[in-house]
Design a protein around this motif. Structure first.
Motif, PDB file in Angstrom:
ATOM      1  N   ASN A   1      11.545  -9.029 -25.071  1.00 46.55           N
ATOM      2  CA  ASN A   1      10.893  -8.238 -24.016  1.00 46.55           C
ATOM      3  C   ASN A   1      10.849  -9.069 -22.731  1.00 46.55           C
ATOM      4  O   ASN A   1      10.533 -10.259 -22.764  1.00 46.55           O
ATOM      5  CB  ASN A   1       9.449  -7.888 -24.405  1.00 46.55           C
ATOM      6  N   GLY A   2      11.161  -8.418 -21.629  1.00 49.44           N
ATOM      7  CA  GLY A   2      11.074  -9.104 -20.338  1.00 49.44           C
ATOM      8  C   GLY A   2      12.264  -9.991 -20.016  1.00 49.44           C
ATOM      9  O   GLY A   2      12.252 -10.704 -19.002  1.00 49.44           O
TER      10      GLY A   2
ATOM     11  N   THR B   1      16.806  -4.521 -16.210  1.00 52.68           N
ATOM     12  CA  THR B   1      17.145  -4.883 -14.826  1.00 52.68           C
ATOM     13  C   THR B   1      18.659  -4.979 -14.664  1.00 52.68           C
ATOM     14  O   THR B   1      19.226  -4.476 -13.684  1.00 52.68           O
ATOM     15  CB  THR B   1      16.480  -6.232 -14.455  1.00 52.68           C
TER      16      THR B   1
ATOM     17  N   LYS C   1      17.021  -7.219 -19.467  1.00 50.99           N
ATOM     18  CA  LYS C   1      18.053  -6.286 -19.942  1.00 50.99           C
ATOM     19  C   LYS C   1      18.097  -5.001 -19.112  1.00 50.99           C
ATOM     20  O   LYS C   1      19.157  -4.585 -18.651  1.00 50.99           O
ATOM     21  CB  LYS C   1      17.826  -5.948 -21.427  1.00 50.99           C
TER      22      LYS C   1
HETATM   23  N1  ATP Z   1       9.462  -2.845 -11.046  1.00 47.75           N
HETATM   24  C1  ATP Z   1       9.243  -4.144 -11.313  1.00 47.75           C
HETATM   25  N2  ATP Z   1       8.559  -4.928 -10.426  1.00 47.75           N
HETATM   26  C2  ATP Z   1       8.341  -6.232 -10.699  1.00 47.75           C
HETATM   27  N3  ATP Z   1       8.781  -6.864 -11.812  1.00 47.75           N
HETATM   28  C3  ATP Z   1       9.450  -6.135 -12.696  1.00 47.75           C
HETATM   29  C4  ATP Z   1       9.715  -4.742 -12.515  1.00 47.75           C
HETATM   30  N4  ATP Z   1      10.400  -4.274 -13.593  1.00 47.75           N
HETATM   31  C5  ATP Z   1      10.558  -5.335 -14.398  1.00 47.75           C
HETATM   32  N5  ATP Z   1       9.993  -6.456 -13.876  1.00 47.75           N
HETATM   33  C6  ATP Z   1       9.986  -7.809 -14.453  1.00 47.75           C
HETATM   34  O1  ATP Z   1      11.333  -8.258 -14.567  1.00 47.75           O
HETATM   35  C7  ATP Z   1      11.513  -8.981 -15.770  1.00 47.75           C
HETATM   36  C8  ATP Z   1      12.621  -8.303 -16.596  1.00 47.75           C
HETATM   37  O2  ATP Z   1      12.174  -7.027 -17.017  1.00 47.75           O
HETATM   38  P1  ATP Z   1      13.109  -5.998 -17.759  1.00 47.75           P
HETATM   39  O3  ATP Z   1      12.428  -4.687 -17.771  1.00 47.75           O
HETATM   40  O4  ATP Z   1      14.480  -6.062 -17.166  1.00 47.75           O
HETATM   41  O5  ATP Z   1      13.135  -6.632 -19.230  1.00 47.75           O
HETATM   42  P2  ATP Z   1      13.774  -6.067 -20.583  1.00 47.75           P
HETATM   43  O6  ATP Z   1      14.659  -7.160 -21.106  1.00 47.75           O
HETATM   44  O7  ATP Z   1      14.392  -4.744 -20.345  1.00 47.75           O
HETATM   45  O8  ATP Z   1      12.488  -5.954 -21.524  1.00 47.75           O
HETATM   46  P3  ATP Z   1      12.144  -4.869 -22.710  1.00 47.75           P
HETATM   47  O9  ATP Z   1      12.815  -5.388 -23.948  1.00 47.75           O
HETATM   48  O10 ATP Z   1      10.638  -4.998 -22.827  1.00 47.75           O
HETATM   49  O11 ATP Z   1      12.589  -3.506 -22.304  1.00 47.75           O
HETATM   50  C9  ATP Z   1      10.151  -9.025 -16.460  1.00 47.75           C
HETATM   51  O12 ATP Z   1       9.540 -10.234 -16.101  1.00 47.75           O
HETATM   52  C10 ATP Z   1       9.420  -7.849 -15.853  1.00 47.75           C
HETATM   53  O13 ATP Z   1       8.035  -8.066 -15.852  1.00 47.75           O
END
Ligand code: ATP
Ligand code: MG
Length: 251
Positions: free
Chosen positions: A40-41, A46, A44
């Motif tokens: 998580n985080g 992004t 991915k």
């Molecule tokens: N709109 C936003 N504004 C600020 N920070 C964000 C935003 N969306 C995501 N983040 C931050 O960017 C980082 C990457 O988040 P992301 O959603 O891409 O992770 P992920 O790998 O898709 O996680 P998950 O497995 O929980 O879906 C994290 O630290 C998250 O808190």
């Protein structure tokens, strides 16, 4: 290998300053099916949102079939969005029309498809995910799993070259999960699939990437990536008890 997707040096910070990607390099060849794993985080979603220009403005480049994603190039972006079909993590981000049929027709209609061809696309896409019988219902009256399938159909109707799925198996019942795997295995497209479901990755994707802390921590054949216990532990990835990652490689 003809590259379908080329991501190079991609770095991105959200407007609040959160740095999500720190320089990501990934090349995916035409017809490859690749899993994108990571805690998580990790960044991915992004990364996924950069593939058709929803997010932009950081460093680095994204190219799809040789065409660079550039938000200032409206015509180019239209073409990119035709080529890259994204099934979002939350189906409710994808469904907004009064009926399922209109939701599935929306994308291709926007590209100028109409008449019998549009009808064919809608019916084929809905039939593929087993949702033809709900075509005239409002999406918000469907269960989560049904909305997920309809979201997949909205993207299939675009006939994309690259299919990007953000956690497609989450919240599906076991039969729905298996049926979606069969649908995905039957498609002849380049696929990038974000998932926390490691057996799903093993079954569907010969290659896996691990994204962690905004960088690519591993990239290799899925049985090797999932067979590396130290790597999995370092990035909060866990196989279900007794699952043998070599199983699908041997089939
Ligand atoms: N709109 C936003 N504004 C600020 N920070 C964000 C935003 N969306 C995501 N983040 C931050 O960017 C980082 C990457 O988040 P992301 O959603 O891409 O992770 P992920 O790998 O898709 O996680 P998950 O497995 O929980 O879906 C994290 O630290 C998250 O808190
Ligand atoms: Mg995510």
């Amino acid at each position: 290998m003809t590259p379908s997707l080329e991501v190079s040096g991609l770095a991105y910070a959200y407007p609040d300053g959160t740095q999500a990607l720190y320089g990501v390099d990934v090349t995916i060849g035409k017809g490859e099916r690749v899993a994108l794993l990571g805690p998580n985080g990790a960044g991915k979603t992004t990364l996924v949102l950069h593939l058709n220009g929803i997010l932009h403005g950081g460093l680095g480049t994204v190219r799809v079939g040789g065409l660079t994603v550039d938000p200032k190039d409206r015509k180019g972006l239209r073409e990119i969005r035709r080529r890259v079909g994204i099934v979002f993590q939350d189906p409710d981000d994808q469904l907004f029309m009064p009926t399922v049929r209109e939701d599935v027709a929306f994308g291709p209609a926007n590209l100028g498809v109409g008449g019998a061809e549009l009808e064919r696309r809608v019916e084929t896409a809905l039939a593929r995910v087993g949702m033809l019988e709900v075509a005239d219902r409002p999406p918000q009256h469907l269960s989560f799993g049904q909305r997920r399938r309809v979201a997949v159909a909205t993207v299939l109707a675009m006939e994309p070259e690259i299919l990007v799925l953000d956690e497609p198996s989450s919240n599906l019942d076991p039969a729905g999960r298996r049926e979606l795997a069969e649908i995905l295995l039957g498609l002849d497209v380049t696929m990038l699939m974000v998932t926390h479901d490691l057996p799903y990755a093993a079954e569907l994707c010969p290659r896996s990437l691990v994204l962690s802390g905004g960088v690519i921590a591993a990239d290799g054949p899925t049985p090797e990536v999932l067979g590396d216990e130290a790597l999995l532990r370092a990035h909060r990835l866990e196989l279900p008890y007794g699952f043998d990652p070599a199983f699908f490689a041997r089939r």
